[in-house]
Motif scaffolding. Structure first.
Motif, PDB file in Angstrom:
ATOM      1  N   GLN A 240      38.939  46.995  37.530  1.00  0.00           N
ATOM      2  CA  GLN A 240      39.040  45.665  38.129  1.00  0.00           C
ATOM      3  C   GLN A 240      39.877  45.698  39.395  1.00  0.00           C
ATOM      4  O   GLN A 240      39.527  45.085  40.403  1.00  0.00           O
TER       5      GLN A 240
ATOM      6  N   TRP B 150      38.471  44.764  43.207  1.00  0.00           N
ATOM      7  CA  TRP B 150      39.079  43.779  44.092  1.00  0.00           C
ATOM      8  C   TRP B 150      39.619  44.434  45.354  1.00  0.00           C
ATOM      9  O   TRP B 150      39.518  43.862  46.439  1.00  0.00           O
TER      10      TRP B 150
ATOM     11  N   ARG C  89      37.073  44.869  48.064  1.00  0.00           N
ATOM     12  CA  ARG C  89      36.646  43.675  48.802  1.00  0.00           C
ATOM     13  C   ARG C  89      37.478  43.461  50.052  1.00  0.00           C
ATOM     14  O   ARG C  89      36.982  42.951  51.039  1.00  0.00           O
TER      15      ARG C  89
ATOM     16  N   GLY D 188      41.018  38.578  47.941  1.00  0.00           N
ATOM     17  CA  GLY D 188      41.221  39.801  47.175  1.00  0.00           C
ATOM     18  C   GLY D 188      42.676  40.210  47.173  1.00  0.00           C
ATOM     19  O   GLY D 188      43.217  40.613  46.144  1.00  0.00           O
TER      20      GLY D 188
ATOM     21  N   TYR E  54      44.619  37.803  44.927  1.00  0.00           N
ATOM     22  CA  TYR E  54      44.331  38.123  43.529  1.00  0.00           C
ATOM     23  C   TYR E  54      45.058  39.396  43.108  1.00  0.00           C
ATOM     24  O   TYR E  54      45.683  39.456  42.067  1.00  0.00           O
ATOM     25  N   LEU E  55      44.984  40.421  43.945  1.00  0.00           N
ATOM     26  CA  LEU E  55      45.619  41.691  43.617  1.00  0.00           C
ATOM     27  C   LEU E  55      47.124  41.508  43.440  1.00  0.00           C
ATOM     28  O   LEU E  55      47.709  42.026  42.496  1.00  0.00           O
TER      29      LEU E  55
ATOM     30  N   ARG F  33      37.530  31.960  40.520  1.00  0.00           N
ATOM     31  CA  ARG F  33      36.725  32.406  41.651  1.00  0.00           C
ATOM     32  C   ARG F  33      36.230  31.212  42.435  1.00  0.00           C
ATOM     33  O   ARG F  33      35.888  30.181  41.874  1.00  0.00           O
TER      34      ARG F  33
END
Length: 147
Positions: free
Chosen positions: A100, A104, A107, A112, A115-116, A145
């Protein structure tokens, strides 16, 4: 001379064993996924076939994301702190977490990155990084998302 050959053979064997452990956990991760999620899980894990590839994707992400130029020594120090080594004998959850993160990281968008960063503590504890610990590990990602 024979000692060097034996050491080289041992290193090759350890790499192969780690590769087999990653594949075994990947297969278990696919088996443990529900029928509706199995195809997506298989695709996710197929894109990151081993822990080294996942780690390389994360390192590439951070290299592309650096705002200012940094020396190679500084970047290496950052990677040492920010990108965990894949475990030698990963669990299915660890394989999925690495995959996962790699997905990410690939991207390389502002979403991204957010999120990371939001997942970094959860995934660090999931993949076995000892720098961060949480008393509980969440089973689902804390994000939505964009639709």
């Amino acid at each position: 001379m024979r000692e060097l050959e034996a050491a080289a053979g041992r290193d090759v064997t350890l790499v192969r064993l780690a590769d087999l452990a990653w594949r075994r956990s990947s297969l278990r991760a696919v088996e443990e996924a529900g029928p509706a999620d199995r195809a997506a899980r298989l695709q996710l894990l197929a894109d990151v076939q081993d822990g080294g590839a996942a780690r390389d994707a994360l390192i590439g992400f951070w290299r592309r994301t650096m705002v200012a130029p940094v020396s190679e020594a500084m970047f290496t120090a950052f990677v040492t702190m920010a990108v965990p080594e894949p475990p030698a004998d990963p669990t299915p959850l660890q394989v999925v977490a690495f995959a996962q993160l790699a997905e990410w990281a690939g991207r390389a968008t502002p979403d991204g990155l957010r999120y990371l960063l939001s997942r970094s503590r959860w995934d660090a504890s999931t993949v076995g990084c000892r720098r961060y610990r949480r008393s509980t590990i969440q089973a689902t990602p804390p994000y939505r998302r964009a639709g």
